[in-house]
Design a protein around this motif. Structure first.
Motif, PDB file in Angstrom:
ATOM      1  N   GLY A  94      57.340  47.818  24.952  1.00 47.25           N
ATOM      2  CA  GLY A  94      56.810  49.368  23.956  1.00 47.25           C
ATOM      3  C   GLY A  94      55.495  48.866  23.661  1.00 47.25           C
ATOM      4  N   ALA A  95      55.040  47.629  23.598  1.00 44.06           N
ATOM      5  CA  ALA A  95      53.367  47.327  23.298  1.00 44.06           C
ATOM      6  C   ALA A  95      52.341  47.755  24.298  1.00 44.06           C
ATOM      7  N   THR A  96      53.087  47.226  25.670  1.00 40.91           N
ATOM      8  CA  THR A  96      52.263  47.511  26.886  1.00 40.91           C
ATOM      9  C   THR A  96      52.109  48.989  27.302  1.00 40.91           C
ATOM     10  N   LEU A  97      53.406  49.547  26.809  1.00 45.68           N
ATOM     11  CA  LEU A  97      53.347  51.031  27.143  1.00 45.68           C
ATOM     12  C   LEU A  97      52.245  51.804  26.026  1.00 45.68           C
ATOM     13  N   LEU A  98      52.474  51.318  25.001  1.00 48.09           N
ATOM     14  CA  LEU A  98      51.486  52.093  23.840  1.00 48.09           C
ATOM     15  C   LEU A  98      49.965  51.631  24.428  1.00 48.09           C
ATOM     16  N   ILE A  99      49.521  50.678  24.657  1.00 51.34           N
ATOM     17  CA  ILE A  99      48.205  50.226  25.171  1.00 51.34           C
ATOM     18  C   ILE A  99      47.986  50.927  26.468  1.00 51.34           C
ATOM     19  N   PHE A 100      48.492  51.023  27.368  1.00 49.72           N
ATOM     20  CA  PHE A 100      48.468  51.895  28.450  1.00 49.72           C
ATOM     21  C   PHE A 100      48.228  53.119  28.012  1.00 49.72           C
ATOM     22  N   LEU A 101      49.020  53.928  27.205  1.00 50.02           N
ATOM     23  CA  LEU A 101      48.856  55.308  26.970  1.00 50.02           C
ATOM     24  C   LEU A 101      47.407  55.238  26.146  1.00 50.02           C
ATOM     25  N   PRO A 147      50.927  60.778  38.146  1.00 43.68           N
ATOM     26  CA  PRO A 147      51.292  60.839  36.493  1.00 43.68           C
ATOM     27  C   PRO A 147      50.995  59.324  35.953  1.00 43.68           C
ATOM     28  N   VAL A 148      50.947  59.465  34.692  1.00 42.05           N
ATOM     29  CA  VAL A 148      50.714  58.286  33.534  1.00 42.05           C
ATOM     30  C   VAL A 148      51.824  57.535  34.018  1.00 42.05           C
ATOM     31  N   TRP A 149      52.992  57.976  33.816  1.00 42.31           N
ATOM     32  CA  TRP A 149      54.135  57.238  33.764  1.00 42.31           C
ATOM     33  C   TRP A 149      54.628  56.585  34.951  1.00 42.31           C
ATOM     34  N   GLN A 189      33.129  45.152  27.398  1.00 44.54           N
ATOM     35  CA  GLN A 189      32.706  45.565  28.605  1.00 44.54           C
ATOM     36  C   GLN A 189      33.640  46.604  29.183  1.00 44.54           C
ATOM     37  N   GLY A 190      35.040  46.080  29.104  1.00 42.09           N
ATOM     38  CA  GLY A 190      35.856  46.917  29.710  1.00 42.09           C
ATOM     39  C   GLY A 190      36.064  48.340  28.784  1.00 42.09           C
ATOM     40  N   ILE A 191      35.813  48.420  27.629  1.00 39.72           N
ATOM     41  CA  ILE A 191      36.108  49.644  26.951  1.00 39.72           C
ATOM     42  C   ILE A 191      34.875  50.285  27.119  1.00 39.72           C
ATOM     43  N   LEU A 192      33.675  49.717  27.200  1.00 35.05           N
ATOM     44  CA  LEU A 192      32.208  50.585  27.233  1.00 35.05           C
ATOM     45  C   LEU A 192      32.152  50.966  28.681  1.00 35.05           C
ATOM     46  N   ARG A 193      32.763  50.442  29.605  1.00 35.04           N
ATOM     47  CA  ARG A 193      32.646  51.110  31.061  1.00 35.04           C
ATOM     48  C   ARG A 193      34.033  51.922  31.309  1.00 35.04           C
ATOM     49  N   GLN A 194      34.613  51.986  30.385  1.00 39.10           N
ATOM     50  CA  GLN A 194      36.209  52.521  30.616  1.00 39.10           C
ATOM     51  C   GLN A 194      36.794  52.160  31.761  1.00 39.10           C
ATOM     52  N   ASN A 195      36.802  50.779  31.836  1.00 33.29           N
ATOM     53  CA  ASN A 195      37.620  50.067  32.867  1.00 33.29           C
ATOM     54  C   ASN A 195      38.919  49.917  32.376  1.00 33.29           C
ATOM     55  N   THR A 196      40.055  50.881  32.804  1.00 30.64           N
ATOM     56  CA  THR A 196      41.262  50.726  32.331  1.00 30.64           C
ATOM     57  C   THR A 196      41.893  49.296  32.818  1.00 30.64           C
ATOM     58  N   GLN A 197      41.711  49.117  34.077  1.00 33.94           N
ATOM     59  CA  GLN A 197      42.622  47.812  34.459  1.00 33.94           C
ATOM     60  C   GLN A 197      42.276  46.786  33.682  1.00 33.94           C
ATOM     61  N   THR A 198      40.770  46.436  33.359  1.00 33.88           N
ATOM     62  CA  THR A 198      40.656  45.160  32.457  1.00 33.88           C
ATOM     63  C   THR A 198      41.124  45.235  31.347  1.00 33.88           C
ATOM     64  N   VAL A 199      40.850  46.526  30.444  1.00 34.59           N
ATOM     65  CA  VAL A 199      41.390  46.480  29.029  1.00 34.59           C
ATOM     66  C   VAL A 199      43.048  46.226  29.182  1.00 34.59           C
ATOM     67  N   VAL A 200      43.649  46.932  29.947  1.00 32.43           N
ATOM     68  CA  VAL A 200      45.151  46.808  29.930  1.00 32.43           C
ATOM     69  C   VAL A 200      45.668  45.326  30.198  1.00 32.43           C
ATOM     70  N   GLY A 201      45.015  44.782  31.323  1.00 35.52           N
ATOM     71  CA  GLY A 201      45.400  43.603  31.879  1.00 35.52           C
ATOM     72  C   GLY A 201      45.208  42.583  30.650  1.00 35.52           C
ATOM     73  N   PHE A 202      43.939  42.321  29.852  1.00 35.95           N
ATOM     74  CA  PHE A 202      43.602  41.401  29.083  1.00 35.95           C
ATOM     75  C   PHE A 202      44.725  41.696  27.737  1.00 35.95           C
ATOM     76  N   VAL A 203      44.895  42.750  27.573  1.00 33.61           N
ATOM     77  CA  VAL A 203      45.659  43.206  26.114  1.00 33.61           C
ATOM     78  C   VAL A 203      47.026  42.736  26.652  1.00 33.61           C
ATOM     79  N   THR A 204      47.465  43.045  27.747  1.00 32.63           N
ATOM     80  CA  THR A 204      48.952  42.613  27.997  1.00 32.63           C
ATOM     81  C   THR A 204      49.039  41.125  27.848  1.00 32.63           C
ATOM     82  N   VAL A 205      48.007  40.293  28.375  1.00 30.66           N
ATOM     83  CA  VAL A 205      48.358  38.872  28.225  1.00 30.66           C
ATOM     84  C   VAL A 205      48.181  38.407  26.674  1.00 30.66           C
ATOM     85  N   LEU A 206      47.425  39.415  25.784  1.00 28.55           N
ATOM     86  CA  LEU A 206      47.262  39.071  24.195  1.00 28.55           C
ATOM     87  C   LEU A 206      48.721  39.426  23.676  1.00 28.55           C
ATOM     88  N   VAL A 207      49.480  40.296  24.237  1.00 25.24           N
ATOM     89  CA  VAL A 207      50.755  40.544  23.805  1.00 25.24           C
ATOM     90  C   VAL A 207      51.745  39.257  24.092  1.00 25.24           C
TER      91      VAL A 207
END
Length: 307
Positions: free
Chosen positions: A18-25, A60-62, A265-283
């Motif tokens: 649930g947490a990773t899905l929310l972050i991904f969306l 698609p996002v899903w 840097q990931g948010i600034l450059r809209q690098n979704t792979q970096t942001v989602v990957g790091f947040v997944t580990v933080l979860v």
């Protein structure tokens, strides 16, 4: 205990999904990643289409999420837009932030609990009033103000530290940044320890220990402090993940290339792979810290048993 751990691990699965899905969306609605990749000059339609197909952004996002989670289970967190694997960025960023978090947690545990015990045993005295005023000031001042002030005084004016941390980021260089990162949490730990200690002083088992004539240090350490640390351990356990994920301001001030820097840097450059990957580990860090806290309850209070 073993059955409890297994049950908790199974309970973590839906929380993690649930947490990773929310972050991904949330990350996917930040904007068009291809536009951020192309910079100020817009990509032509052919280049944009090729990039979307290369990074799977045309699906698609899903389906993107299902593909991402399948790759995560094999240890593949994707590739950043600069061509580097996200795991490679993690290998350089997480050790730095882990060291910074360890320094911050040590400040919380050693300084925060010590001040809390001192003030909890001396309520109403000058030392209690002084510490309470000090913690109130620390909580009121934003972290970026504290960080910039210490950087200016200790690094620029007095020359006691380097204004910016080197790429190695050893423990010695992270003392002041760790103090800045832990400042607000340290104040909360102090006040929480003080309140919990004051409440437990009026409990029946402490009064019984006093009536038996037990030594004061034994009453404080074995009967008073252990029970009083339960809410403090809860706060520190949940704060571990918060410190690692919330170090963006501190790392920016002291030029620390850790998790916060990579997320920025990931948010600034809209690098979704970096942001989602790091947040997944933080979860995962949050979930592991919460499990560890629950296991420590039984150590601090023998009356707590995990069925």
């Amino acid at each position: 205990m073993g059955r409890y751990v297994v049950r908790r691990l199974f309970q973590m699965v839906p929380v993690f999904v649930g947490a990773t899905l929310l972050i991904f969306l949330m990350v996917n609605v930040m904007g068009d990643p291809v536009a951020g990749l192309c910079g100020e000059r817009q990509c032509d339609a052919a280049t944009a289409g090729r990039l979307r197909q290369e990074f799977g952004l045309d699906e698609p996002v899903w389906r993107q999420y299902v593909t991402y989670m399948g790759n995560v289970l094999t240890g593949d967190f994707g590739t950043a837009f600069n061509g580097r694997p996200v795991t490679e960025l993690m290998a350089t960023a997480f050790p730095v932030t882990v060291r910074l978090t360890i320094v911050a947690i040590l400040f919380e545990v050693v300084v925060g609990i010590t001040l809390g015990v001192v003030t909890g045993l001396r309520r109403g005295r000058p030392v209690d009033t002084t510490v309470l005023l000090f913690t109130l000031v620390v909580v009121s001042v934003p972290t970026f103000v504290t960080g910039l002030l210490l950087q200016l005084l200790l690094g620029v004016e007095w020359g006691w530290i380097r204004p910016s941390v080197s790429t190695e980021a050893g423990f010695g260089e992270l003392i002041v940044p760790g103090l800045v990162l832990a400042s607000v949490s340290l104040a909360y730990v102090t006040r929480l320890t003080r309140t919990s200690l004051a409440e437990n002083r009026r409990s029946d088992h402490v009064r019984t220990a006093l009536a038996k004539g037990l030594p004061r240090h034994r009453i404080v350490t074995r009967h008073l402090l252990r029970n009083s640390l339960i809410p403090v351990v809860t706060f520190i356990g949940t704060d571990i993940g918060a410190l690692m994920g919330g170090a963006i301001v501190t790392e920016r001030i002291f030029n620390i290339h850790g998790v916060g820097y990579q997320l920025y840097q990931g948010i600034l450059r809209q690098n979704t792979q970096t942001v989602v990957g790091f947040v997944t580990v933080l979860v995962l860090v949050f979930l592991a810290a919460n499990l560890l806290v629950d296991l420590l309850y039984a150590v601090l209070d023998p009356r707590i048993r995990h069925a």
